[in-house]
Design a protein around this motif. Structure first.
Motif, PDB file in Angstrom:
ATOM      1  N   GLY A  52      37.442  41.556 115.526  1.00  0.00           N
ATOM      2  CA  GLY A  52      38.692  41.075 116.093  1.00  0.00           C
ATOM      3  C   GLY A  52      38.830  39.572 116.089  1.00  0.00           C
ATOM      4  N   ILE A  53      37.922  38.898 115.432  1.00  0.00           N
ATOM      5  CA  ILE A  53      37.934  37.435 115.420  1.00  0.00           C
ATOM      6  C   ILE A  53      38.743  36.890 114.248  1.00  0.00           C
ATOM      7  CG2 ILE A  53      36.477  35.374 115.239  1.00  0.00           C
ATOM      8  CD1 ILE A  53      34.282  37.023 116.631  1.00  0.00           C
ATOM      9  N   ILE A  54      38.644  37.559 113.123  1.00  0.00           N
ATOM     10  CA  ILE A  54      39.320  37.035 111.937  1.00  0.00           C
ATOM     11  C   ILE A  54      40.685  37.690 111.762  1.00  0.00           C
ATOM     12  CG2 ILE A  54      37.134  36.549 110.779  1.00  0.00           C
ATOM     13  CD1 ILE A  54      37.721  38.974 108.995  1.00  0.00           C
ATOM     14  N   ASP A  55      41.546  36.999 111.059  1.00  0.00           N
ATOM     15  CA  ASP A  55      42.856  37.549 110.726  1.00  0.00           C
ATOM     16  C   ASP A  55      42.695  38.534 109.571  1.00  0.00           C
ATOM     17  OD1 ASP A  55      44.261  36.034 112.601  1.00  0.00           O
ATOM     18  OD2 ASP A  55      44.492  34.358 111.214  1.00  0.00           O
ATOM     19  N   ILE A  56      43.487  39.576 109.608  1.00  0.00           N
ATOM     20  CA  ILE A  56      43.445  40.568 108.534  1.00  0.00           C
ATOM     21  C   ILE A  56      44.695  40.426 107.678  1.00  0.00           C
ATOM     22  CG2 ILE A  56      44.457  42.339 110.012  1.00  0.00           C
ATOM     23  CD1 ILE A  56      42.793  44.405 108.446  1.00  0.00           C
ATOM     24  N   ARG A  57      44.497  40.444 106.388  1.00  0.00           N
ATOM     25  CA  ARG A  57      45.636  40.389 105.469  1.00  0.00           C
ATOM     26  C   ARG A  57      46.298  41.760 105.423  1.00  0.00           C
ATOM     27  NH1 ARG A  57      43.443  39.087 100.084  1.00  0.00           N
ATOM     28  NH2 ARG A  57      45.602  39.448  99.529  1.00  0.00           N
ATOM     29  N   LEU A  58      47.575  41.763 105.212  1.00  0.00           N
ATOM     30  CA  LEU A  58      48.323  43.016 105.135  1.00  0.00           C
ATOM     31  C   LEU A  58      47.799  43.885 104.004  1.00  0.00           C
ATOM     32  CD1 LEU A  58      50.576  44.736 106.265  1.00  0.00           C
ATOM     33  CD2 LEU A  58      52.169  43.510 104.793  1.00  0.00           C
ATOM     34  N   GLU A  59      47.456  43.280 102.896  1.00  0.00           N
ATOM     35  CA  GLU A  59      46.919  44.031 101.753  1.00  0.00           C
ATOM     36  C   GLU A  59      45.615  44.734 102.128  1.00  0.00           C
ATOM     37  OE1 GLU A  59      46.597  45.666  97.973  1.00  0.00           O
ATOM     38  OE2 GLU A  59      48.287  44.780  99.008  1.00  0.00           O
ATOM     39  N   THR A  60      44.761  44.069 102.892  1.00  0.00           N
ATOM     40  CA  THR A  60      43.501  44.672 103.336  1.00  0.00           C
ATOM     41  C   THR A  60      43.774  45.823 104.288  1.00  0.00           C
ATOM     42  OG1 THR A  60      42.379  42.542 103.074  1.00  0.00           O
ATOM     43  CG2 THR A  60      41.274  44.206 104.440  1.00  0.00           C
ATOM     44  N   LEU A  61      44.698  45.626 105.206  1.00  0.00           N
ATOM     45  CA  LEU A  61      45.044  46.686 106.145  1.00  0.00           C
ATOM     46  C   LEU A  61      45.633  47.890 105.403  1.00  0.00           C
ATOM     47  CD1 LEU A  61      45.147  47.695 109.016  1.00  0.00           C
ATOM     48  CD2 LEU A  61      47.352  46.535 109.276  1.00  0.00           C
ATOM     49  N   ARG A  62      46.424  47.625 104.394  1.00  0.00           N
ATOM     50  CA  ARG A  62      46.994  48.710 103.587  1.00  0.00           C
ATOM     51  C   ARG A  62      45.884  49.509 102.908  1.00  0.00           C
ATOM     52  NH1 ARG A  62      48.140  50.052  98.630  1.00  0.00           N
ATOM     53  NH2 ARG A  62      47.303  48.153  97.755  1.00  0.00           N
ATOM     54  N   LYS A  63      44.861  48.843 102.403  1.00  0.00           N
ATOM     55  CA  LYS A  63      43.734  49.531 101.761  1.00  0.00           C
ATOM     56  C   LYS A  63      42.941  50.359 102.772  1.00  0.00           C
ATOM     57  CE  LYS A  63      43.164  46.156  98.063  1.00  0.00           C
ATOM     58  NZ  LYS A  63      42.325  45.068  97.533  1.00  0.00           N
TER      59      LYS A  63
END
Length: 79
Positions: A52-63
């Motif tokens: 929960g520390i780093i930001d997640i890219r939308l593309e990563t979340l989609r995967k």
């Protein structure tokens, strides 16, 4: 104490990141997938995301959602 707009956004951003991280971890555990197995199959370091520390890219979340067969809408519905 009244928060400035920036302080409010910073606080809510941190809380939102923790909720996203918890949802990712919940999906992984529900599917009985280890962090190592997930990494070997996707090359995504899910342990970093679950912190929960780093930001997640939308593309990563989609995967991640694709891997666990859940839609983005379904993912956020639980948050």
């Amino acid at each position: 104490m009244l928060l400035t707009d920036f302080e409010y956004l910073n606080d809510t951003n941190s809380a939102f990141k923790r909720k996203v991280a918890l949802q990712i971890k919940t999906l992984r555990k529900q599917n009985q997938v280890t962090q190592e197995k997930f990494f070997n199959e996707t090359h995504i370091n899910i342990a970093r995301l679950e912190s929960g520390i780093i930001d997640i890219r939308l593309e990563t979340l989609r995967k991640i959602c694709y891997y666990f067969n859940v839609s983005l809408a379904g993912f956020f519905q639980e948050i």
